[in-house]
Design an enzyme around this catalytic site. Sequence first.
Site, PDB file in Angstrom:
ATOM      1  CE  LYS A  52      -0.774  -0.180   3.143  1.00  0.00           C
ATOM      2  NZ  LYS A  52      -0.743   1.099   1.243  1.00  0.00           N
ATOM      3  CD  GLN A  96       1.113   4.147   1.356  1.00  0.00           C
ATOM      4  OE1 GLN A  96       1.242   3.265   0.599  1.00  0.00           O
ATOM      5  NE2 GLN A  96       0.285   4.446   1.563  1.00  0.00           N
ATOM      6  CG  ASP A 119      -3.297   0.462  -3.393  1.00  0.00           C
ATOM      7  OD1 ASP A 119      -4.098  -0.368  -2.272  1.00  0.00           O
ATOM      8  OD2 ASP A 119      -2.373   1.007  -3.424  1.00  0.00           O
TER       9      ASP A 119
HETATM   10  N1  GUN Z   1      -2.384   5.757   0.607  1.00  0.00           N
HETATM   11  C1  GUN Z   1      -3.597   5.729   1.504  1.00  0.00           C
HETATM   12  N2  GUN Z   1      -4.021   5.032   1.488  1.00  0.00           N
HETATM   13  C2  GUN Z   1      -3.949   3.950   0.706  1.00  0.00           C
HETATM   14  C3  GUN Z   1      -3.510   3.266   0.389  1.00  0.00           C
HETATM   15  O1  GUN Z   1      -4.946   2.735   0.950  1.00  0.00           O
HETATM   16  N3  GUN Z   1      -3.094   2.982  -0.866  1.00  0.00           N
HETATM   17  C4  GUN Z   1      -2.547   3.059  -1.462  1.00  0.00           C
HETATM   18  N4  GUN Z   1      -1.680   2.485  -2.091  1.00  0.00           N
HETATM   19  N5  GUN Z   1      -1.847   4.566  -0.453  1.00  0.00           N
HETATM   20  C5  GUN Z   1      -2.639   5.191   0.203  1.00  0.00           C
END
Ligand code: GUN
Length: 283
Positions: A52, A96, A119
Amino acid sequence: MAQIIDGKVIAGRIKDELKGRVADYKAAGVEITLAVIQVGCDPASSVYVNNKKKACEYIGIKSLAYELGDETTQEELLKIICDLNNRDDVNGILVQLPVPKHIDEDLVIKSINPKKDVDGFHPESVGALCIGQPGFVSCTPAGIIQLLKRSNVDIEGKECVVIGRSNIVGKPMALLLLRENGTVTIAHSRTKNLKEVAKRADILVAAIGKPKFINKEYVKDGAVIIDVGIHRMENGKLCGDVDFDDVIDTVSAITPVPGGVGPMTIAMLMNNCVESVEIQRSK
Ligand code: GUN
């Protein structure tokens, strides 16, 4: 010959489009900023978070990294989120997942300002999607819609079967396919006659979490298959929820693993960060 839907190429195009928009914002004096919070050092999460950050760098979005220790308390985390909610220079906030067990994940998601919820996990974002109002959409299902549209797969009037009912993928996926006028079924682990249900699908989205679960017995001739799963096999290679080699001669189009849905999730996160500027200006 089945069409292989190349998520890497499509995600690359989306990121390049976004790069242009970010440059335009920069020229107008707006710097887009994403705060990325990771609690603990789960190795898979570290890989995602790094990807990211790299995508932000590529597109020209500023990222603020919060790498918090396992021992971080819920109170400390909520305080950081609250401060970021109140900062005018921060457009997006992402925690996350998963967070360590002593932290209430639902509470963390709810504590993020819905206008910064890139998200798309906040109940307000999910509710807006459900009733067709503007808001952030969860990145993986949003990316799947882009994969279908940019591969010229029509959704309107099609039988769409989503296997999996998670809050992050299955449920928002079903809502998005419905928004595109698909006829949508959500199947899951308790569904009876799963093979027959799956075999009705013109578009089958597999988000089951079991390696190579979907073989040709689940697939109608000419179906389009979207494989959301990603698993490391004993030989070290990656595979999805779909047995690619078994279904390839049956399908009309399919996403590979890796290089299908995966790259789209980050591209759509970047898209949500860019969209956040307008969402914050509105209302
Ligand atoms: N953990 C697994 N996929 C995601 C996601 O798309 N966003 C976040 N914040 N955590 C995750």
